[in-house]
Design a protein around this motif. Structure first.
Motif, short mmCIF file in Angstrom:
data_model
loop_
_atom_site.label_atom_id
_atom_site.label_comp_id
_atom_site.label_asym_id
_atom_site.label_seq_id
_atom_site.Cartn_x
_atom_site.Cartn_y
_atom_site.Cartn_z
N SER A 182 0.84 -1.19 0.00
CA SER A 182 0.00 0.00 0.00
C SER A 182 0.87 1.24 0.00
CB SER A 182 -0.92 0.02 1.24
OG SER A 182 -1.74 -1.13 1.28
N ILE A 183 0.29 2.34 -0.39
CA ILE A 183 0.97 3.63 -0.39
C ILE A 183 0.07 4.63 0.32
CG2 ILE A 183 1.99 5.48 -1.77
CD1 ILE A 183 2.33 3.41 -4.03
N THR A 184 0.56 5.19 1.39
CA THR A 184 -0.23 6.16 2.16
C THR A 184 0.54 7.47 2.24
OG1 THR A 184 -1.36 4.47 3.46
CG2 THR A 184 -1.26 6.68 4.40
N GLY A 185 -0.16 8.56 2.01
CA GLY A 185 0.45 9.88 2.05
C GLY A 185 -0.20 10.78 3.08
N LEU A 186 0.61 11.60 3.72
CA LEU A 186 0.14 12.57 4.72
C LEU A 186 0.59 13.96 4.30
CD1 LEU A 186 -0.87 13.58 7.52
CD2 LEU A 186 1.36 12.87 8.44
N SER A 187 -0.35 14.89 4.17
CA SER A 187 -0.04 16.28 3.84
C SER A 187 -0.66 17.19 4.88
CB SER A 187 -0.59 16.64 2.45
OG SER A 187 -0.01 15.84 1.45
N VAL A 188 0.05 18.23 5.25
CA VAL A 188 -0.45 19.19 6.23
C VAL A 188 -0.21 20.61 5.75
CG1 VAL A 188 -0.10 17.62 8.16
CG2 VAL A 188 1.71 19.22 7.55
N SER A 189 -1.11 21.50 6.10
CA SER A 189 -0.91 22.93 5.81
C SER A 189 0.06 23.50 6.84
CB SER A 189 -2.25 23.67 5.87
OG SER A 189 -3.12 23.23 4.86
N ASP A 190 1.05 24.24 6.36
CA ASP A 190 2.08 24.76 7.26
C ASP A 190 2.55 26.11 6.75
OD1 ASP A 190 4.05 25.00 9.20
OD2 ASP A 190 5.51 23.86 8.03
N LEU A 191 1.78 27.13 6.99
CA LEU A 191 2.11 28.46 6.49
C LEU A 191 3.38 29.03 7.12
CD1 LEU A 191 -1.41 30.14 6.30
CD2 LEU A 191 0.07 29.54 4.38
N ASP A 192 3.68 28.62 8.35
CA ASP A 192 4.85 29.16 9.05
C ASP A 192 6.14 28.43 8.70
OD1 ASP A 192 3.22 30.98 10.34
OD2 ASP A 192 2.83 29.62 12.02
N GLY A 193 6.05 27.28 8.01
CA GLY A 193 7.25 26.54 7.63
C GLY A 193 7.95 25.89 8.80
#
Length: 339
Positions: free
Chosen positions: A222-233
C-alpha cells in the motif's frame, strides 16, 4: 550551468548554434518596434484563473544533493492582458538553480515570490513533486536499506498592498507499506476454532501449541500519504515521516530473512484495512503534530491499497483539520476513561 554541474556547460563556447545570425542591435530594434505582445488588450476581455507551465523538471539543491522534481507553475491573468511573460518564469527558475534550499517548500515559495515580482499577476502558485533518498536500518539484521520517499509541496501567494502573503503552504510525504486483511484473518481463526472443536482433546492440544502465530490472511503493498498545511514553515518532512512510521508497517527494499519474518509477523498481528491505515495515520498526526499546528491547519491523508487477490485496488481519503483530529483523540480518551 554556471557552477559546472550542468552536462553541456563546458561545451557552451564551442556550440555553433550560439553564434547569432543577426546582430544584437537588429534584435533590439525588432523588440522595440514589435512592442510587448503579452501586454496587449485581448479581443475578448475575461480574466483567466491559471496560466503557466506544467510538466517542468526542477533541479533543486537540497541537503540530500541536487535532485530532479516535476511540477507546475501558474499565475492568474487579468482581463486586460493578452498573455503572460513565459520566459520570465524560466528565468526565475534558472536564477534559483545555484541556490541551496532546506527543502522543496522554500524553493517553491521563493519561485512564487519571483513570479509576482516579474509579472502583473495577483496570485501565483507552485506545485512540486518528486523523490528523495530514504536510508533506514532493517529491524533485525541492521542492514542499511536505500529506499525512496515521495515528497510534495504546493504553495500559493497573493499580492497585497504591503507586499505578498502566502495563503497556502502544503507539504506532503508518501511511503509504501503493507497491510494484512483482518476479515480473512478472523474468518480463518473461526474456521480453526471450529475444526479444533471437532478434534480430540489431546490432538487439539498438540495443534494448539503454535497459536501465538497469527492466522494467515492476504496482504498487499500500500501507499499512504500525509499532507499538512504549514504556512509558518515549522513542520519538516522528517516529522511527517515519523507520523507515517508510527502508524504503518513500512516496507523496505533490503531485507534479510529475519527482517522479512519480523515485518510479516507485525503486519499480521496488527492487520489493517485501508481505512485503518488512514485513521491510524490521523491518530499519529494528532499526537505528534497536535500541539505544533493551529487547529484550522488542513490535513489530508490518502491511502492506496494495491490489492493482491482482487483485480481492483482500494482507495481511501481523509480531508480534515488538526482540530478535528485532536478533538477525536480527546473524545476517545474520555470514552476510554468511562470504562
Amino acid at each position: 550551468m554556471a557552477d559546472g554541474s550542468g552536462l553541456v556547460y563546458k561545451y557552451d563556447k564551442a556550440r555553433a548554434s550560439l553564434k547569432p545570425e543577426l546582430s544584437a542591435s537588429i534584435h533590439q530594434a525588432a523588440v522595440e518596434k514589435g512592442g510587448d505582445v503579452p501586454e496587449q488588450i485581448p479581443r475578448f476581455r475575461i480574466a483567466i484563473s491559471e496560466v503557466g507551465i506544467s510538466d517542468k523538471t526542477f533541479w533543486i539543491s537540497l541537503p540530500q544533493g541536487r535532485l530532479p522534481f516535476q511540477g507546475s507553475v501558474f499565475i492568474d491573468l487579468s482581463a486586460n492582458s493578452r498573455g503572460i511573460h513565459m520566459s520570465r518564469i524560466e528565468k526565475a527558475i534558472a536564477l534559483l538553480y545555484p541556490r541551496r534550499f532546506e527543502d522543496i517548500r522554500f524553493f517553491a515559495l521563493d519561485l512564487a515570490g519571483m513570479l509576482l515580482a516579474t509579472q502583473s499577476a495577483q496570485r501565483a502558485s507552485v506545485r512540486i513533486r518528486g523523490r528523495i533518498p530514504l536510508l533506514r536500518k532493517t529491524p533485525v539484521s541492521r542492514q542499511t536499506s536505500v529506499d525512496s520517499a515521495d515528497i510534495s509541496t504546493e504553495v500559493q501567494i497573493v499580492r497585497q498592498e504591503n507586499g505578498t502573503t502566502p495563503v497556502e503552504s502544503l507539504i506532503g510525504v508518501s511511503l509504501s507499506h503493507i497491510t494484512a486483511c483482518p476479515c480473512t484473518q478472523v474468518y480463518n481463526q473461526v474456521l480453526t476454532e471450529i475444526e479444533e472443536a471437532c478434534l480430540s482433546a489431546s490432538q487439539s492440544e498438540i495443534e494448539g501449541e503454535n497459536r501465538t502465530i497469527p492466522m494467515p490472511t492476504h496482504s498487499q503493498r500500500s501507499i499512504t500519504g500525509l499532507s499538512v498545511s504549514d504556512l509558518d514553515g515549522t513542520i519538516s518532512f522528517d516529522v511527517l515521516f515519523q507520523c507515517l512510521d508510527a502508524a504503518l508497517h513500512l516496507t523496505q527494499d533490503l531485507l534479510k530473512r529475519p527482517d522479512e519474518a519480523e515485518m510479516v509477523l507485525k503486519a499480521h498481528r496488527a492487520p489493517q484495512f485501508a481505512e485503518d491505515a488512514v485513521r491510524e495515520t490521523a491518530r499519529a498526526a494528532g499526537i505528534i503534530l497536535g500541539d505544533r499546528l493551529p487547529g484550522d491547519a488542513g490535513v489530508v491523508i490518502e491511502s492506496l491499497s494495491l490489492e493482491s487477490i482482487h483485480c481492483h485496488n482500494v482507495s481511501c481519503r481523509l480531508e480534515t483539520t488538526m482540530e478535528t483530529i485532536t478533538g477525536a483523540l480527546q473524545s476517545q480518551e474520555d470514552l476510554n476513561g468511562k470504562f
